[in-house]
Design a protein around this motif. Structure first.
Motif, PDB file in Angstrom:
ATOM      1  N   TYR A 137      21.751  35.335  17.050  1.00  0.00           N
ATOM      2  CA  TYR A 137      21.565  36.603  17.753  1.00  0.00           C
ATOM      3  C   TYR A 137      22.639  36.730  18.833  1.00  0.00           C
ATOM      4  N   GLU A 142      22.297  42.902  18.265  1.00  0.00           N
ATOM      5  CA  GLU A 142      20.997  43.413  18.692  1.00  0.00           C
ATOM      6  C   GLU A 142      21.052  44.725  19.476  1.00  0.00           C
ATOM      7  N   ILE A 236      15.730  45.561  28.494  1.00  0.00           N
ATOM      8  CA  ILE A 236      14.539  44.958  27.898  1.00  0.00           C
ATOM      9  C   ILE A 236      13.776  44.143  28.944  1.00  0.00           C
ATOM     10  N   GLY A 240       9.916  44.693  30.324  1.00  0.00           N
ATOM     11  CA  GLY A 240       8.929  43.620  30.340  1.00  0.00           C
ATOM     12  C   GLY A 240       8.350  43.395  31.727  1.00  0.00           C
ATOM     13  N   THR A 279      19.203  38.140  27.926  1.00  0.00           N
ATOM     14  CA  THR A 279      18.409  37.853  26.729  1.00  0.00           C
ATOM     15  C   THR A 279      19.244  37.483  25.503  1.00  0.00           C
ATOM     16  N   ARG A 322      14.452  36.095  24.600  1.00  0.00           N
ATOM     17  CA  ARG A 322      15.250  36.923  23.698  1.00  0.00           C
ATOM     18  C   ARG A 322      14.851  38.384  23.896  1.00  0.00           C
ATOM     19  N   SER A 323      15.287  39.241  23.001  1.00  0.00           N
ATOM     20  CA  SER A 323      15.044  40.687  23.147  1.00  0.00           C
ATOM     21  C   SER A 323      13.645  41.058  22.659  1.00  0.00           C
ATOM     22  N   ASP A 324      12.640  40.613  23.394  1.00  0.00           N
ATOM     23  CA  ASP A 324      11.253  40.841  23.021  1.00  0.00           C
ATOM     24  C   ASP A 324      10.467  41.132  24.290  1.00  0.00           C
ATOM     25  N   ASP A 327       7.154  39.183  24.711  1.00  0.00           N
ATOM     26  CA  ASP A 327       7.382  37.762  24.974  1.00  0.00           C
ATOM     27  C   ASP A 327       7.816  37.541  26.422  1.00  0.00           C
TER      28      ASP A 327
END
Length: 377
Positions: A137, A142, A236, A240, A279, A322-324, A327
């Protein structure tokens, strides 16, 4: 002292460090000087960040550009150095002047003993590695490629001119140094025979360590580079953190700052418990490492591949993100109310820096590498 801070020289060297990214060269220069080497840093201060340097480069006008070229040709400090280390293949001139890096590179190679290329950031080989899935990634895989910054990356680093220049300088350099897994893997296929990875240097004497303690609210810090929000995954992270903030209004404080100078930046994050970096990375940049040195818990790149590259087998203090959005939220919430764990994780962060990134230790690795290069004909 936990170890001897100054190591003995085999040979005193004259070293020229050209260009700057996030205070890497200035930090390295100070450590090399403590070890007895003669070091000069030439840079523009990395733009608005305005890091220290011995010679300031300014070429925002044709007149200043000509003055710099004259100085380059006449100033003896640009000649007869044992090592010239350039921060990237576009170490001086950017945009329309990019091709002039070849002219300066050839001059430096002719009039100095050895020249080292740094793989410390965006360049042709990194973009190519992202596009060809050498990294599972990355920002390029992404992020929407229509974003202005991504388009600029392609224009600057993935044109035929950029490819030719980057390949030429990589081939002609006596050595290539990467600072983390992302850049190491980008150069490994073609240049493993001259490639080494040396961690980024952090001056642990200048960054004050304090135990990571919070009493009422968990303090969270995020620094924003406005032009690189999508590139670093900051958008991101913000999403979050906003979810966490909404769910736990009385338990967390979220401090987001944008484009502030280095000294102010350090002061602002010093009160935090959690520090958010990016990320899309396997490893850590200078800002994240500084936060770890101060005892903060870093949320950023902490992949197995990076730990393996630097030889770490026991201490894994980075919270890998990461890009979540979900999460990121879950991993942040985990530390709410975990007073002892926040304290212990901060200590592990600090130890990680002492083990791998202390500038004196890093300078010793550079010195050993330079000495090997000097022995080669």
């Amino acid at each position: 002292m936990y170890y001897l801070k100054i190591f003995y020289l085999k040979n005193k060297m004259r070293i020229l460090l050209l260009g700057e990214y996030s205070n890497v060269h200035w930090t390295l220069a100070e450590a090399l000087k403590k070890s007895g080497h003669e070091v000069m840093v030439v840079s523009d201060g990395d733009g608005w960040k305005n890091y220290k340097r011995h010679i300031n480069i300014s070429y925002d006008s044709k007149f200043k550009f000509l003055l710099f070229l004259l100085r380059l040709l006449s100033d003896k400090r640009f000649r007869n150095n044992d090592i010239v280390q350039i921060i990237s293949y576009r170490f001086l001139f950017k945009n329309k002047l990019g091709y002039l890096n070849k002219f300066v590179f050839d001059f430096l190679k002719k009039h100095n003993k050895k020249i080292v290329l740094c793989a410390f950031g965006d360049d042709y080989f990194y973009v190519d590695a992202c596009l060809n899935k050498k990294l599972a990634y990355s920002p390029i895989s992404e992020v929407d490629n229509k974003i202005d910054y991504i388009q600029e990356i392609f224009q600057v680093h993935y044109s035929r001119t950029a490819k030719n220049l980057n390949e030429y300088i990589a081939k002609q350099s006596d050595g290539i140094v990467s600072c983390m897994y992302d850049y190491y893997i980008s150069y490994k296929e073609k240049f493993e025979y001259k490639l080494i990875n040396i961690p980024l240097p952090i001056d642990t004497e200048k960054i004050k360590y304090n135990d990571n303690i919070y009493k009422d609210k968990l303090n969270i810090f995020l620094g924003v580079q406005k032009a690189r929000i999508e590139w670093k995954g900051t958008d991101i992270i913000i999403d979050g953190l906003n979810i966490v903030k909404e769910k736990h209004k009385n338990l967390v404080d979220v401090n987001i700052v944008e484009n502030v100078p280095y000294s102010e930046y350090v002061n602002l994050f010093s009160q935090s418990n959690l520090f958010f970096d990016q990320t899309h990375s396997y490893g850590q940049g200078m800002n994240g490492l500084m936060a770890m040195a101060a005892g903060k818990i870093l949320f950023g790149g902490g992949e197995y591949e990076h730990y393996k590259l630097i030889g770490e087998t026991e201490n894994f203090p980075i919270v890998n993100i990461r890009s979540d959005i979900a999460d990121i939220g879950n991993k942040t919430e985990y530390f709410i109310g975990k007073y002892n764990e926040v304290l212990e994780q901060g200590r592990k962060s600090h130890q990680y820096i002492l083990d791998h990134h202390d500038s004196i230790k890093v300078a010793k690795k550079y010195t050993e590498y330079y000495e090997k290069l000097m022995k080669k004909c």
